[in-house]
Scaffold this active site. Sequence first.
Site, PDB file in Angstrom:
ATOM      1  N   GLU A   1      11.515  64.192  19.580  1.00  0.00           N
ATOM      2  CA  GLU A   1      12.579  65.013  19.540  1.00  0.00           C
ATOM      3  C   GLU A   1      11.893  66.363  19.245  1.00  0.00           C
ATOM      4  O   GLU A   1      12.154  67.629  19.627  1.00  0.00           O
ATOM      5  CB  GLU A   1      13.759  64.835  18.819  1.00  0.00           C
ATOM      6  CG  GLU A   1      14.713  66.033  18.748  1.00  0.00           C
ATOM      7  CD  GLU A   1      16.138  65.512  18.329  1.00  0.00           C
ATOM      8  OE1 GLU A   1      16.342  64.496  17.497  1.00  0.00           O
ATOM      9  OE2 GLU A   1      16.898  66.496  17.969  1.00  0.00           O
TER      10      GLU A   1
ATOM     11  N   PHE B   1      28.303  68.618  16.413  1.00  0.00           N
ATOM     12  CA  PHE B   1      27.058  69.337  16.800  1.00  0.00           C
ATOM     13  C   PHE B   1      26.393  68.455  17.966  1.00  0.00           C
ATOM     14  O   PHE B   1      25.176  68.572  18.118  1.00  0.00           O
ATOM     15  CB  PHE B   1      26.155  69.572  15.716  1.00  0.00           C
ATOM     16  CG  PHE B   1      26.506  70.319  14.717  1.00  0.00           C
ATOM     17  CD1 PHE B   1      27.492  71.527  14.664  1.00  0.00           C
ATOM     18  CD2 PHE B   1      26.244  70.221  13.383  1.00  0.00           C
ATOM     19  CE1 PHE B   1      27.938  72.124  13.787  1.00  0.00           C
ATOM     20  CE2 PHE B   1      26.804  70.849  12.081  1.00  0.00           C
ATOM     21  CZ  PHE B   1      27.563  71.814  12.553  1.00  0.00           C
TER      22      PHE B   1
HETATM   23  C1  LIG Z   1      23.314  73.485  18.764  1.00  0.00           C
HETATM   24  C2  LIG Z   1      23.177  72.299  18.012  1.00  0.00           C
HETATM   25  C3  LIG Z   1      22.903  71.412  18.678  1.00  0.00           C
HETATM   26  C4  LIG Z   1      22.667  69.951  17.820  1.00  0.00           C
HETATM   27  N1  LIG Z   1      22.526  68.921  18.579  1.00  0.00           N
HETATM   28  C5  LIG Z   1      22.612  67.512  17.938  1.00  0.00           C
HETATM   29  C6  LIG Z   1      22.526  66.458  18.619  1.00  0.00           C
HETATM   30  O1  LIG Z   1      22.789  66.161  19.867  1.00  0.00           O
HETATM   31  N2  LIG Z   1      22.831  65.438  18.133  1.00  0.00           N
HETATM   32  C7  LIG Z   1      22.799  65.128  16.661  1.00  0.00           C
HETATM   33  O2  LIG Z   1      22.945  64.345  15.775  1.00  0.00           O
HETATM   34  N3  LIG Z   1      22.694  66.535  16.019  1.00  0.00           N
HETATM   35  C8  LIG Z   1      22.645  67.504  16.591  1.00  0.00           C
HETATM   36  N4  LIG Z   1      22.624  68.749  15.738  1.00  0.00           N
HETATM   37  C9  LIG Z   1      22.891  68.930  14.399  1.00  0.00           C
HETATM   38  C10 LIG Z   1      21.614  69.195  13.712  1.00  0.00           C
HETATM   39  O3  LIG Z   1      20.715  68.329  13.742  1.00  0.00           O
HETATM   40  C11 LIG Z   1      21.891  69.513  12.073  1.00  0.00           C
HETATM   41  O4  LIG Z   1      22.826  70.737  12.321  1.00  0.00           O
HETATM   42  C12 LIG Z   1      20.573  69.719  11.227  1.00  0.00           C
HETATM   43  O5  LIG Z   1      19.937  68.532  11.030  1.00  0.00           O
HETATM   44  C13 LIG Z   1      20.987  70.379   9.845  1.00  0.00           C
HETATM   45  O6  LIG Z   1      22.084  69.456   9.494  1.00  0.00           O
HETATM   46  P1  LIG Z   1      23.449  70.252   8.735  1.00  0.00           P
HETATM   47  O7  LIG Z   1      23.853  71.165   9.783  1.00  0.00           O
HETATM   48  O8  LIG Z   1      24.363  69.168   8.443  1.00  0.00           O
HETATM   49  O9  LIG Z   1      22.777  71.150   7.572  1.00  0.00           O
HETATM   50  P2  LIG Z   1      22.687  70.690   5.999  1.00  0.00           P
HETATM   51  O10 LIG Z   1      21.707  69.258   5.844  1.00  0.00           O
HETATM   52  O11 LIG Z   1      24.029  70.895   5.361  1.00  0.00           O
HETATM   53  O12 LIG Z   1      21.643  71.742   5.282  1.00  0.00           O
HETATM   54  C14 LIG Z   1      22.207  73.061   4.811  1.00  0.00           C
HETATM   55  C15 LIG Z   1      20.991  73.542   4.563  1.00  0.00           C
HETATM   56  O13 LIG Z   1      20.538  73.013   3.276  1.00  0.00           O
HETATM   57  C16 LIG Z   1      19.139  72.672   3.105  1.00  0.00           C
HETATM   58  N5  LIG Z   1      18.622  71.468   2.867  1.00  0.00           N
HETATM   59  C17 LIG Z   1      19.256  70.086   3.005  1.00  0.00           C
HETATM   60  N6  LIG Z   1      18.805  69.364   2.232  1.00  0.00           N
HETATM   61  C18 LIG Z   1      17.673  69.924   1.830  1.00  0.00           C
HETATM   62  C19 LIG Z   1      16.448  69.160   1.027  1.00  0.00           C
HETATM   63  N7  LIG Z   1      16.294  68.111   0.694  1.00  0.00           N
HETATM   64  N8  LIG Z   1      15.620  70.449   0.517  1.00  0.00           N
HETATM   65  C20 LIG Z   1      15.560  71.596   0.887  1.00  0.00           C
HETATM   66  N9  LIG Z   1      16.669  71.997   1.603  1.00  0.00           N
HETATM   67  C21 LIG Z   1      17.697  71.215   2.032  1.00  0.00           C
HETATM   68  C22 LIG Z   1      18.899  72.723   4.803  1.00  0.00           C
HETATM   69  O14 LIG Z   1      17.376  72.828   5.289  1.00  0.00           O
HETATM   70  C23 LIG Z   1      19.807  73.819   5.155  1.00  0.00           C
HETATM   71  O15 LIG Z   1      19.003  75.100   5.096  1.00  0.00           O
HETATM   72  C24 LIG Z   1      22.860  70.024  16.480  1.00  0.00           C
HETATM   73  C25 LIG Z   1      23.025  71.156  15.728  1.00  0.00           C
HETATM   74  C26 LIG Z   1      23.183  72.441  16.519  1.00  0.00           C
HETATM   75  C27 LIG Z   1      23.473  73.630  15.891  1.00  0.00           C
END
Ligand SMILES: Cc1cc2nc3c(=O)[nH]c(=O)nc-3n(C[C@H](O)[C@H](O)[C@H](O)COP(=O)(O)OP(=O)(O)OC[C@H]3O[C@@H](n4cnc5c(N)ncnc54)[C@H](O)[C@@H]3O)c2cc1C
Length: 381
Positions: free
Chosen positions: A242, A157
């Site tokens: 950010e 991502f």
């Molecule tokens: C278009 C796009 C651009 C991005 N750009 C970057 C970038 O430049 N650099 C980078 O490093 N990342 C980037 N990201 C990543 C983004 O920061 C992550 O997608 C985000 O932090 C969520 O992580 P995950 O997708 O692994 O979801 P997960 O962490 O797997 O979460 C899945 C669900 O579980 C919930 N959840 C998880 N833990 C908890 C908790 N403790 N309590 C309650 N709910 C919880 C979340 O809220 C979510 O609803 C990007 C993502 C996208 C889609």
Amino acid sequence: MLSLYLDETHVALQEAATRWVEREVRPHAEAWEEANAFPRALYAAAGAAGLIGATYPEAYGGAGGDVFHGMVITEALVRGGSVGTAVGLGSHAIALPPILTMGTEDQRRRFVPPVIRGEKVAALAISEPGAGSDVAGLSCRAVRDGDVYRVTGSKTFITSGARADLVVTAVRTGEPGHGGISLLVIEKGTPGFSVGRSLRKMGWWASDTAELHFEDCPVPAANLLGAENAGFLAIMANFVPERLLLATIAVAMARLALDEAERYVREREAFGRPIVGFQVVRHRLAEMATREAAARAFVASVAERYRRGEDVIAEVAMAKNHATDACLHVCDQAVQLHGGYGYMREYVVERLYRDARILPIGGGTSEIMREIISRRLGYGR
Ligand SMILES: Cc1cc2nc3c(=O)[nH]c(=O)nc-3n(C[C@H](O)[C@H](O)[C@H](O)COP(=O)(O)OP(=O)(O)OC[C@H]3O[C@@H](n4cnc5c(N)ncnc54)[C@H](O)[C@@H]3O)c2cc1C
């Protein structure tokens, strides 16, 4: 942004940025979104126009501005109609601060000026296929081997990941958990560093979002930012600007959607009159305007406290959630006011509706924001 917090330098920059966007971005916004890319040359053009370096120290080629200089540029870029272009051009804003705050003088001089000039593209890589919200759980490993770290693992991502010449990468150098994480600058062309798929996504089409792979990739130890295993706190600190940036994008998108909706309801006729003549339509606009104004005021007030050096970790999380909710509401209502046309690709509101959905996910999800708020306010005790 709210004029309350702007001086003449912000206003001048806002005007210059708006003129630049009207000329360089708006005429191409739709085409770039449909093509899933904007031209690489836009970085150099933005650099020459002072739109990349505005907030960075003059010693490295920046203009030494404050957070509001960055915010007025962000809003101008979003108003160009391609949020994907705005975030792609803006990836430096999350990648360069760790270099400036943790890097040595040599690292700053090496990495920062070419990005400010738009000659090089910078990205920040924290998220992994198996660890997003749980930053402390990341597993991309870097093992010291003489003058290099050998890096093995994947990131996903990553905004500007496919184009980036330098990637500020979170790696595990030590024990499990937050105490074993470091930041390394990994440069394009390093053996074992490859870009995987460019990811197809719901919105932000013009921005590249990529998977990155590292296989026994030898990164010079001279590219370590700060002390080994001291990366986690820097990553957390970097989330504050950010999230302010994402909140600013949300407010700017809400304003654009509102403006588009207002224009449309004055032109569109039904039952013999412009639809703005229906009270329910006017009230819908009134509610959209209220939510946008409240979000704008809140985000600006938190930014002002950030500018003064206050600890605003909780408030920034609140501002991101609040602005995101406002943006999702306004974009949804803007589509509704456009009727069937709001569902058509050539209308900006269709794009904004899709683009908005990432805001409660990227930079920390809305659930994680609430977790931060509740912890900072002591609700868990
Ligand atoms: C278009 C796009 C651009 C991005 N750009 C970057 C970038 O430049 N650099 C980078 O490093 N990342 C980037 N990201 C990543 C983004 O920061 C992550 O997608 C985000 O932090 C969520 O992580 P995950 O997708 O692994 O979801 P997960 O962490 O797997 O979460 C899945 C669900 O579980 C919930 N959840 C998880 N833990 C908890 C908790 N403790 N309590 C309650 N709910 C919880 C979340 O809220 C979510 O609803 C990007 C993502 C996208 C889609």
